[in-house]
Structures are given as structure tokens and as C-alpha cells.
Design a protein around this motif. Sequence first.
Motif, PDB file in Angstrom:
ATOM      1  N   ARG A  63       0.855  -1.188   0.000  1.00 11.55           N
ATOM      2  CA  ARG A  63       0.000   0.000   0.000  1.00 11.55           C
ATOM      3  C   ARG A  63       0.894   1.243   0.000  1.00 11.55           C
ATOM      4  NH1 ARG A  63      -5.257  -0.340   1.646  1.00 11.55           N
ATOM      5  NH2 ARG A  63      -5.330   1.752   0.708  1.00 11.55           N
ATOM      6  N   PHE A  64       0.287   2.382  -0.309  1.00 16.99           N
ATOM      7  CA  PHE A  64       1.008   3.653  -0.273  1.00 16.99           C
ATOM      8  C   PHE A  64       0.811   4.317   1.092  1.00 16.99           C
ATOM      9  CE2 PHE A  64       0.007   3.481  -4.958  1.00 16.99           C
ATOM     10  CZ  PHE A  64       1.306   3.179  -5.348  1.00 16.99           C
ATOM     11  N   TYR A  65       1.849   5.027   1.544  1.00 21.21           N
ATOM     12  CA  TYR A  65       1.792   5.726   2.821  1.00 21.21           C
ATOM     13  C   TYR A  65       2.351   7.134   2.646  1.00 21.21           C
ATOM     14  CZ  TYR A  65       0.870   1.139   4.836  1.00 21.21           C
ATOM     15  OH  TYR A  65       0.318  -0.083   5.125  1.00 21.21           O
ATOM     16  N   CYS A  66       2.260   7.895   3.745  1.00 20.82           N
ATOM     17  CA  CYS A  66       2.777   9.258   3.690  1.00 20.82           C
ATOM     18  C   CYS A  66       3.391   9.665   5.030  1.00 20.82           C
ATOM     19  CB  CYS A  66       1.663  10.223   3.300  1.00 20.82           C
ATOM     20  SG  CYS A  66       2.269  11.762   2.583  1.00 20.82           S
ATOM     21  N   SER A  67       4.011   8.687   5.714  1.00 16.52           N
ATOM     22  CA  SER A  67       4.676   8.980   6.972  1.00 16.52           C
ATOM     23  C   SER A  67       5.718   7.908   7.236  1.00 16.52           C
ATOM     24  CB  SER A  67       3.681   9.025   8.137  1.00 16.52           C
ATOM     25  OG  SER A  67       3.218   7.732   8.453  1.00 16.52           O
ATOM     26  N   THR A  68       6.671   8.231   8.081  1.00 18.43           N
ATOM     27  CA  THR A  68       7.761   7.299   8.368  1.00 18.43           C
ATOM     28  C   THR A  68       7.272   6.054   9.094  1.00 18.43           C
ATOM     29  OG1 THR A  68       8.238   8.481  10.429  1.00 18.43           O
ATOM     30  CG2 THR A  68       9.477   9.147   8.461  1.00 18.43           C
ATOM     31  N   GLU A  69       6.137   6.128   9.783  1.00 11.88           N
ATOM     32  CA  GLU A  69       5.685   4.983  10.571  1.00 11.88           C
ATOM     33  C   GLU A  69       4.843   3.995   9.775  1.00 11.88           C
ATOM     34  OE1 GLU A  69       1.692   6.779  12.759  1.00 11.88           O
ATOM     35  OE2 GLU A  69       3.654   7.143  13.647  1.00 11.88           O
TER      36      GLU A  69
END
Length: 396
Positions: A116-122
Motif C-alpha cells: 500500500r502507499f503511505y505518507c509517513s515514516t511509521e
Amino acid sequence: MTTIQTRNQRAFLFLNRPLFFVIAFCGSFFSLPQVWLSDLPTLTAQQYSLKQLTQEPVKITAHPSPDSPLESRDTSYTKYAGGSVDFSIYTLNGPQWHVHLNPAPTGIVINGQSFRFYCSTELGVPMNLNSFLDIYEFEYLGRKYLCLFTLQEDCLYKGCRFKCYNLYDITDPKKIVPYSFSTIFEGSASFGDFNFDGKMDIVTAMPKAPNSYLESAVDDKGANILVTAYTPDKGKMRKLIQEQKSGNPYYIYVKPKDEELSSFEVLQTDWFMPLKDPSGKVLDPKNFYPAYTPFDPKNDFLYTPEGYRVDKRRWVIQLEDFPDEDGAIDYCEELKAKGFQEVFIKVDHYGPDFLFRVFYGNYWSKEKAQQMHQLLIDRKLLERNKPDAIMALQRD
């Protein structure tokens, strides 16, 4: 030879390559191990760019482009060609999905492995991204990466500047490793060896000031930018900190020339090399946090077991409470020995007594905390009858 000394030598070589070769040619009048941080020359320009701060830029090797669309049951795939690995970006189809109210889940399949795509380091909350500003492969220090970036999903209608990066280590195509981060900077200069240790780092930029910075009337708090560094390591984004300075993070606080951060003046810093302020004076390093005493009950801080202060995010998982500092630290060390590294301690004052509370995780998203909560239950580190273990923290 100390780690600091080794880094200083590399910084010296990087900033003074022509000078070094002249000295080497003329004879052995110079001994590198004698070079200390205070002796290192700095970049002569009073304005800097991120490219100037790394030993060498990354080498972009390919710009994969859309090749052919595919349909498979309830999923649409767009295959990309021109890179070293096969990958497709997918979107789920169906009447239940709405572009604004209920966006269709999206992701990427690389060499048969789905992410999946994310937008944070965690890597907490999946983002439904399906349009990218750029997609490219690059090589750096013997490793290969695939990078996709676009505007942060919730920025599309707010006019904000945050970019969402999804980075994949494709060195071993059979074992792809995903990373993600958010930053206002756009471009491959986010990547480089900024601490001169032979590994790739990532810098992020955001409109925030160091806790130790004292603002003046001429400061534009909304325009000044904080630059910090991470090392992508085995699926984790490890923030670069100074262990010899109470865990303070490395950083540069800058006044950018423009919104693109094409160049900047340095206002305050504690970086891997000496930097100058706008007047040309070499800045003295200044810790990110003001001076503090570890585990001081007067401070509402979150600490690592080593006593390093960390920025509180939003969500934690409560594990155990202890009446003394040593008991909490010993418990954290036991968990770390079992492979659970993200343990933290917070001191609370209840009545006449102090309570040393051990938390797991320090997350922006509740979803990530819920994932880890279930994992801790599965590993028998947390009882199932503690649904209130997930707690919201009050920000610093």
C-alpha cells in the motif's frame, strides 16, 4: 578511532577534495587522524542547498512510464516499463468507491510483492494515491531504489506544500523493502550520505522550529524550515541523533530562498559539518532541545530508556507502571532484548507518589497503534482484557 573522528575525516575530504590531493602529492605533512571538528573548513557560501551537504548526488538510472492497462476481476492495473523491475500500480473497482467520500484503495505490486502507499515514516495509515508527480529509479552506494512521489492526499484541496514519498529498496528484487516519508522539499536531493558513514540517508523539511530556538521579531515562523535526517534501515526510518548529546537530533534550521527550498540561509544548526550564518560566521552547534534532566517529574516529556527526550506524537500503548525509575528501565531492556525496540518512559505525578509509565510506540495514527496493540497481544506481552491500553498523549 572514534566515530566522530571518522566522520570528520570524511567531511574534510568531501569539502576539501582539491586541497587534499595537493597535500597528498607534496608529501606526508598532514595526518588525517589529527583533524577535529573545530578545525574543519566549511562551505564558503553563506547560502546552501541540500545538494551541497552530501558527498555525492544520487544517480537516477530510469524513469519508468505507463505501458499497458490491465483488468482483473475488481482491480485495474497500470503496468510500468523502462525500469529494472516489473511493477504495476493498482486501483480497486466497484460501485462502493467514491472519488471524494470513499476513495478506492490503491497500491503497487513490485516483482509480485504487493504494498500500500503511505505518507509517513511509521507506515501507519494507507493513502489512496493513484497519480504521481514523478517516478524514477536511482542507485546510491551500491543499492537500488524505486521512488514515487506526489502531493500529500489531504493537500490537494488545501494548497499546502507537503509531498508524499514512497521509496522501495529494490536491491534484492525478491525482497523489496518499503519506506515512506512526508516533506515539503521536492527532488532527489532528499537522498544522500549526509553523515558520511557510507549509507544512504534521507532529509525531510517542514515548517517547524527547534525547541531551543529563540524567535525574534524579524523571524517568519511560517516560512522558516527545519531539516532533519533519517537512515532507512531494515524497513524502519531511523532518525539520526547524537547519542553523546542526550539523544538530540541532528538538524538545520533555515530561512529558505523560495518555497522550493532551492537554497537557504542557516539560522541555527547541529549538523554533521560546520555551517555559517548569513553574516559568514561559523555557527556554534546548538542542541535541538533546551537542557533537561532525564526523567525529571517536573517535565511532561517522553523518554527512551537511555533518558533521551523524544517528541511526543499522538498515540502510545500503555504496558506497565513502576514506582521507580530503575524498574521501568529494566523492563524496557527486557522488551528490547526480545526484539521490541520502540519502548518509552513517561513520569507521571499522582498524589504524593511518582509513577514511571512504560509505553510502547509513539505514533501519529491510531491505526498504527491498533496494529501494534494486536501484535503485542499475539506475542503475549499484553493482556486481551486491556482495551484501554491505547492512549492519546498531550503534545509538547
